[in-house]
Design an enzyme around this catalytic site. Sequence first.
Site, PDB file in Angstrom:
ATOM      1  N   TRP A  15      -1.375  19.179 -71.295  1.00  0.00           N
ATOM      2  CA  TRP A  15      -2.397  20.686 -71.339  1.00  0.00           C
ATOM      3  C   TRP A  15      -3.111  20.431 -70.723  1.00  0.00           C
ATOM      4  O   TRP A  15      -3.965  20.866 -70.396  1.00  0.00           O
ATOM      5  CB  TRP A  15      -1.574  21.296 -72.527  1.00  0.00           C
ATOM      6  CG  TRP A  15      -1.940  22.515 -72.767  1.00  0.00           C
ATOM      7  CD1 TRP A  15      -2.943  23.202 -73.493  1.00  0.00           C
ATOM      8  CD2 TRP A  15      -1.810  23.772 -71.319  1.00  0.00           C
ATOM      9  NE1 TRP A  15      -3.016  24.720 -73.754  1.00  0.00           N
ATOM     10  CE2 TRP A  15      -2.272  24.819 -72.250  1.00  0.00           C
ATOM     11  CE3 TRP A  15      -1.382  23.905 -70.443  1.00  0.00           C
ATOM     12  CZ2 TRP A  15      -2.939  26.503 -71.459  1.00  0.00           C
ATOM     13  CZ3 TRP A  15      -1.218  24.840 -69.875  1.00  0.00           C
ATOM     14  CH2 TRP A  15      -2.198  26.135 -70.330  1.00  0.00           C
ATOM     15  N   LYS A  83      -2.248  24.886 -80.299  1.00  0.00           N
ATOM     16  CA  LYS A  83      -1.157  25.603 -81.266  1.00  0.00           C
ATOM     17  C   LYS A  83      -0.554  24.843 -82.375  1.00  0.00           C
ATOM     18  O   LYS A  83       0.069  24.264 -82.105  1.00  0.00           O
ATOM     19  CB  LYS A  83      -0.095  26.056 -79.494  1.00  0.00           C
ATOM     20  CG  LYS A  83      -0.052  27.472 -79.195  1.00  0.00           C
ATOM     21  CD  LYS A  83       0.661  27.018 -78.056  1.00  0.00           C
ATOM     22  CE  LYS A  83       0.187  28.241 -76.890  1.00  0.00           C
ATOM     23  NZ  LYS A  83       1.284  28.470 -76.263  1.00  0.00           N
ATOM     24  N   GLY A 111      -0.426  31.586 -74.732  1.00  0.00           N
ATOM     25  CA  GLY A 111       0.025  32.548 -73.558  1.00  0.00           C
ATOM     26  C   GLY A 111       1.294  31.352 -72.759  1.00  0.00           C
ATOM     27  O   GLY A 111       1.463  30.438 -73.505  1.00  0.00           O
ATOM     28  N   SER A 115       3.181  23.600 -69.307  1.00  0.00           N
ATOM     29  CA  SER A 115       2.843  23.206 -67.782  1.00  0.00           C
ATOM     30  C   SER A 115       3.498  22.384 -66.933  1.00  0.00           C
ATOM     31  O   SER A 115       2.470  22.543 -66.142  1.00  0.00           O
ATOM     32  CB  SER A 115       2.282  21.627 -68.195  1.00  0.00           C
ATOM     33  OG  SER A 115       2.797  20.501 -69.520  1.00  0.00           O
ATOM     34  N   LYS A 166       5.384  30.992 -82.414  1.00  0.00           N
ATOM     35  CA  LYS A 166       6.719  30.816 -81.341  1.00  0.00           C
ATOM     36  C   LYS A 166       7.259  29.835 -82.063  1.00  0.00           C
ATOM     37  O   LYS A 166       8.361  29.641 -81.317  1.00  0.00           O
ATOM     38  CB  LYS A 166       6.810  31.421 -80.234  1.00  0.00           C
ATOM     39  CG  LYS A 166       5.026  30.803 -79.459  1.00  0.00           C
ATOM     40  CD  LYS A 166       5.693  29.641 -78.884  1.00  0.00           C
ATOM     41  CE  LYS A 166       4.352  28.775 -78.913  1.00  0.00           C
ATOM     42  NZ  LYS A 166       4.716  27.439 -77.832  1.00  0.00           N
ATOM     43  N   ASP A 219       5.386  34.447 -74.647  1.00  0.00           N
ATOM     44  CA  ASP A 219       5.541  32.847 -75.325  1.00  0.00           C
ATOM     45  C   ASP A 219       6.496  32.910 -76.099  1.00  0.00           C
ATOM     46  O   ASP A 219       6.978  31.639 -75.425  1.00  0.00           O
ATOM     47  CB  ASP A 219       4.105  32.175 -76.078  1.00  0.00           C
ATOM     48  CG  ASP A 219       3.908  31.403 -75.939  1.00  0.00           C
ATOM     49  OD1 ASP A 219       4.626  30.392 -75.536  1.00  0.00           O
ATOM     50  OD2 ASP A 219       2.811  30.461 -76.517  1.00  0.00           O
ATOM     51  N   SER A 229      10.300  22.883 -73.357  1.00  0.00           N
ATOM     52  CA  SER A 229       9.646  23.438 -74.380  1.00  0.00           C
ATOM     53  C   SER A 229       9.876  22.381 -75.626  1.00  0.00           C
ATOM     54  O   SER A 229      10.976  22.331 -75.733  1.00  0.00           O
ATOM     55  CB  SER A 229      10.352  24.641 -75.312  1.00  0.00           C
ATOM     56  OG  SER A 229       9.753  24.409 -76.453  1.00  0.00           O
TER      57      SER A 229
END
Length: 307
Positions: A15, A83, A111, A115, A166, A219, A229
């Site tokens: 990221w 996050k 958001g 990446s 999330k 997101d 993810s």
Amino acid sequence: MTNLKSVAILGAGAWGATLANLAKVNGYQVRLWSRHGSLTLAQVLEDAEIIVSAISMKGVSDVAAQVQGVPLSPMAIFVTATKGLDPQTTSTPSQVWQSFFPDYPVVVLSGPNLSQEIQRSLPAATVVASKNTSAAERVQLVFSSTRFRVYTNPDPVGVELGGTLKNVMAIAAGVCDGLHLGTNAKAALVTRGLTEMVRIGHLWGAKTETFYGLSGLGDLLATCNSPLSRNYQVGYQLAAGKTLTEVLDNLTGTAEGVNTCRVLMQVAQRQNISIPITEQVYKLLGGEVTPQQALDELMLRNIKSEF
């Protein structure tokens, strides 16, 4: 146009490197810092007017303390792209940075931003949020491009919590897909997950509408539907019968949802709020229930009104 030309990125993971490239494309001088890099913090931060933190949650307090010992530009703006929640204080990353630097503006960047997709120049959008509107607008200019649309928002804690909470739901979504439960189940899970996120957000003073924007629902949809993810992968592989240790040992990078889930359970017990999905994820991560038992527990809850 802004006259800011120097951007420091703390954290050279996927990221951090992606954000560095976005700023470079816009003509900014970018310096990257990592614990194992050749540049010192002082070298990276010299004259930097945008300081981006893209490190994992466990390192935020330590790095912020190190930055305190370095001379900074009086014009510096801190941007947090982490996050997670601090396990000791339950603070968000921006709250940690603001506590170390009370006289500097802090902007949250969050958001639906996988990446790997952004690195491939696929279109994406994000949110930069701050109580300081001009600081958010200056950061917006640094990263905006024809492939990366950046919106501003005045609710930093809501934007930050959307990206943080999330991750727990993404673990649950990975379990859902790993058990091959189908589209109906996944839709129900994500929808009820969003309701749970809003409920938790209210504790921190976040605005409800923020969770229906890019940093919340956006997101959530991206992370709950993508094998890219890490948090989704944790759930998916647990559903396949692997242990949490096995999953984490083979994961590239940090799945922040694991730590976030534990912190949320502390908060929920202290505040006496109902977070049933998070609770089942917590039990699953702790080996207290199997993926199937977690599902059964959610399906057997007392019937009630939706709202």
